[in-house]
Design a protein around this motif. Sequence first.
Motif, PDB file in Angstrom:
ATOM      1  N   MET A  89       0.201  -8.589  -5.651  1.00  0.00           N
ATOM      2  CA  MET A  89      -1.220  -8.339  -5.469  1.00  0.00           C
ATOM      3  C   MET A  89      -1.453  -6.830  -5.330  1.00  0.00           C
ATOM      4  N   MET A  90      -2.563  -6.350  -5.913  1.00  0.00           N
ATOM      5  CA  MET A  90      -2.937  -4.936  -5.835  1.00  0.00           C
ATOM      6  C   MET A  90      -4.433  -4.853  -5.504  1.00  0.00           C
ATOM      7  N   ILE A  91      -4.799  -3.888  -4.686  1.00  0.00           N
ATOM      8  CA  ILE A  91      -6.215  -3.587  -4.458  1.00  0.00           C
ATOM      9  C   ILE A  91      -6.414  -2.094  -4.708  1.00  0.00           C
ATOM     10  N   TYR A  92      -7.212  -1.778  -5.730  1.00  0.00           N
ATOM     11  CA  TYR A  92      -7.528  -0.394  -6.074  1.00  0.00           C
ATOM     12  C   TYR A  92      -8.881  -0.043  -5.451  1.00  0.00           C
ATOM     13  N   THR A  93      -8.930   1.019  -4.679  1.00  0.00           N
ATOM     14  CA  THR A  93     -10.165   1.434  -4.032  1.00  0.00           C
ATOM     15  C   THR A  93     -10.712   2.682  -4.719  1.00  0.00           C
ATOM     16  N   LEU A  94     -11.946   2.593  -5.208  1.00  0.00           N
ATOM     17  CA  LEU A  94     -12.637   3.718  -5.820  1.00  0.00           C
ATOM     18  C   LEU A  94     -13.726   4.198  -4.865  1.00  0.00           C
ATOM     19  N   LEU A 110     -16.576   6.718  -8.162  1.00  0.00           N
ATOM     20  CA  LEU A 110     -15.624   6.011  -9.017  1.00  0.00           C
ATOM     21  C   LEU A 110     -14.342   6.805  -9.248  1.00  0.00           C
ATOM     22  N   HIS A 111     -13.956   7.632  -8.287  1.00  0.00           N
ATOM     23  CA  HIS A 111     -12.655   8.293  -8.332  1.00  0.00           C
ATOM     24  C   HIS A 111     -11.653   7.412  -7.584  1.00  0.00           C
ATOM     25  N   LEU A 112     -10.423   7.344  -8.108  1.00  0.00           N
ATOM     26  CA  LEU A 112      -9.403   6.518  -7.474  1.00  0.00           C
ATOM     27  C   LEU A 112      -9.016   7.122  -6.136  1.00  0.00           C
ATOM     28  N   GLU A 113      -9.252   6.385  -5.065  1.00  0.00           N
ATOM     29  CA  GLU A 113      -9.048   6.901  -3.717  1.00  0.00           C
ATOM     30  C   GLU A 113      -7.744   6.409  -3.112  1.00  0.00           C
ATOM     31  N   LYS A 114      -7.433   5.133  -3.329  1.00  0.00           N
ATOM     32  CA  LYS A 114      -6.232   4.569  -2.726  1.00  0.00           C
ATOM     33  C   LYS A 114      -5.810   3.321  -3.487  1.00  0.00           C
ATOM     34  N   VAL A 115      -4.497   3.032  -3.465  1.00  0.00           N
ATOM     35  CA  VAL A 115      -3.961   1.811  -4.066  1.00  0.00           C
ATOM     36  C   VAL A 115      -3.188   1.062  -2.990  1.00  0.00           C
ATOM     37  N   HIS A 116      -3.564  -0.172  -2.763  1.00  0.00           N
ATOM     38  CA  HIS A 116      -2.886  -1.018  -1.787  1.00  0.00           C
ATOM     39  C   HIS A 116      -2.008  -2.010  -2.537  1.00  0.00           C
ATOM     40  N   PHE A 117      -0.759  -2.106  -2.116  1.00  0.00           N
ATOM     41  CA  PHE A 117       0.227  -2.945  -2.806  1.00  0.00           C
ATOM     42  C   PHE A 117       0.737  -4.011  -1.843  1.00  0.00           C
TER      43      PHE A 117
END
Length: 524
Positions: free
Chosen positions: A385-390, A394-401
Amino acid sequence: MQRLQTVFTFLLLLIATASYAQTQTLTGFSNFRKKAMTPIFEGNEVKGYTMFYHADKADKRNDNYGLDFFDENLQKVKSVMFPKERYYSHLLRSAYNGKAFSFYFYNSRKKMLEIDVFDKSLNKIATKQFPKLSKAELSVALQELQTPGNGDNKPISGLNIYPVPDMGFVRNGYTGMMKGFLLEMYDNNLNLKWTYASDEKSKDYESLLVNEVTDKYVLATIARRPNMLSKKLSFSMAAFDVVTGKKLLEMDVESDNSQQLSVSSFSFDDKKSEFITLGEYYKPEDKVLVNKSQGFFVKRIGLDGKENSAQFFAWEKDVNPLLPQEAKKSLDEGFVNFVHKIVRGADGRQHIVAEQYKVKADGVGIALAVLGGGTSTAKGVIGNMMIYTLDADLHLEKVHFFEKDQTECILPPGSGFYGAGLIGLVINMNGGFNYQFTQEENSQASFNTAYMNYRRVQKSKYWEKTLVNIMYAGNTELKTDKIDVTSNKETFSYVYPAKPGYVLVLDSQLQEKKLEMKLVKLNK
């Protein structure tokens, strides 16, 4: 969509009790399927449930089907029964649109489709029969009946019914011998509002998969090929006006001159009145599902069909610096993302909830196909599972794995010819992903996402099952809570969204023929 007025207020006045059940035990259930239980939402929050089941005999030719209504605390509010022809009535789908429930049946003796609609207080308000089915629809209905209970090998499009918020339901169909598709919209009283069908003069074979239905649009993926047996397909995204059925736009978004695009999500942002497509991009010479993608993209498209913005996030430059080492391994192995949900927070952030998958050859299926005894030659492998936070810009701020054990699912015949994004949609329709649901609070300040982790028990055919709940509470750090829902050979456990702070766990105990439901409080 306007805030729904709940029926529970006046229904609860009919029962002289102040009890809050929190648990419920029901007897007489020799089998149970997860989709028999439907959460009822008011805004983003669960306010109750309906349970649909096969009950006792009604008379010599018919069986009763039951429909029970529970409030958010599992207090049973109301039950109704309605008869269907014994042995020949098969429930294909059910749907809830905020004001009405629909149940979609196929009668295999009469070769007829039928829809029953109930209002929120479980009064039956309409029935409609469809006795004149095309040869293609009869063929798909037969495939539906041959589909195992786990959903493996379900036909790619199937016979589906989709809820239109408050207004009615959309059903799909087929024309000719799978040469074209059909969409029909009915109001809550099952009056036909519009029909859209493929052009009969078209030389192409067209099929359609519905991505999303809102109170404004039907969003879908259209696949075209020059003949029935061709492996050369082209894909486009289409939007239909849900009130008139008019096709408002159609976009070829799978490729352009500089890269290949594979779309895994097509949705509508009501706040900005824009369509959003998400997916992954490849080099022009790459083979999708063979070569590793270069990264993922987010495109926003206006109501006029023109591209308003496009962001491309490269794995190496943009994403990998935000990932732990174990997450990079899955990307190197060729996993791609299927987008389950886009959560738009009150703070302007957007959270993209995705699950990894890839396709691998099925050696047994290939051998059977060579011998003339099989059709499926590929399997879907489900990853992490991945959660991409913009951020709001709409700039990529964080990726949760979130690492989890891999599982596999069988792909339906013919799905190997489809692009990566469409295969993800097929896996999702067949229940192959481990994602369960996402709940948002009406304030949009927080949300939680739940998925299941399956781990094979050594020297056994059974699995350990753990429900993992991811919680976001207005900051960039996510917390997880785990609940063991392992089932033995006589018990199957299912989970559903519930009132804020809880999940619903349902245990189906086959040997004792009973269901046990309980609200489990989440640790925050």
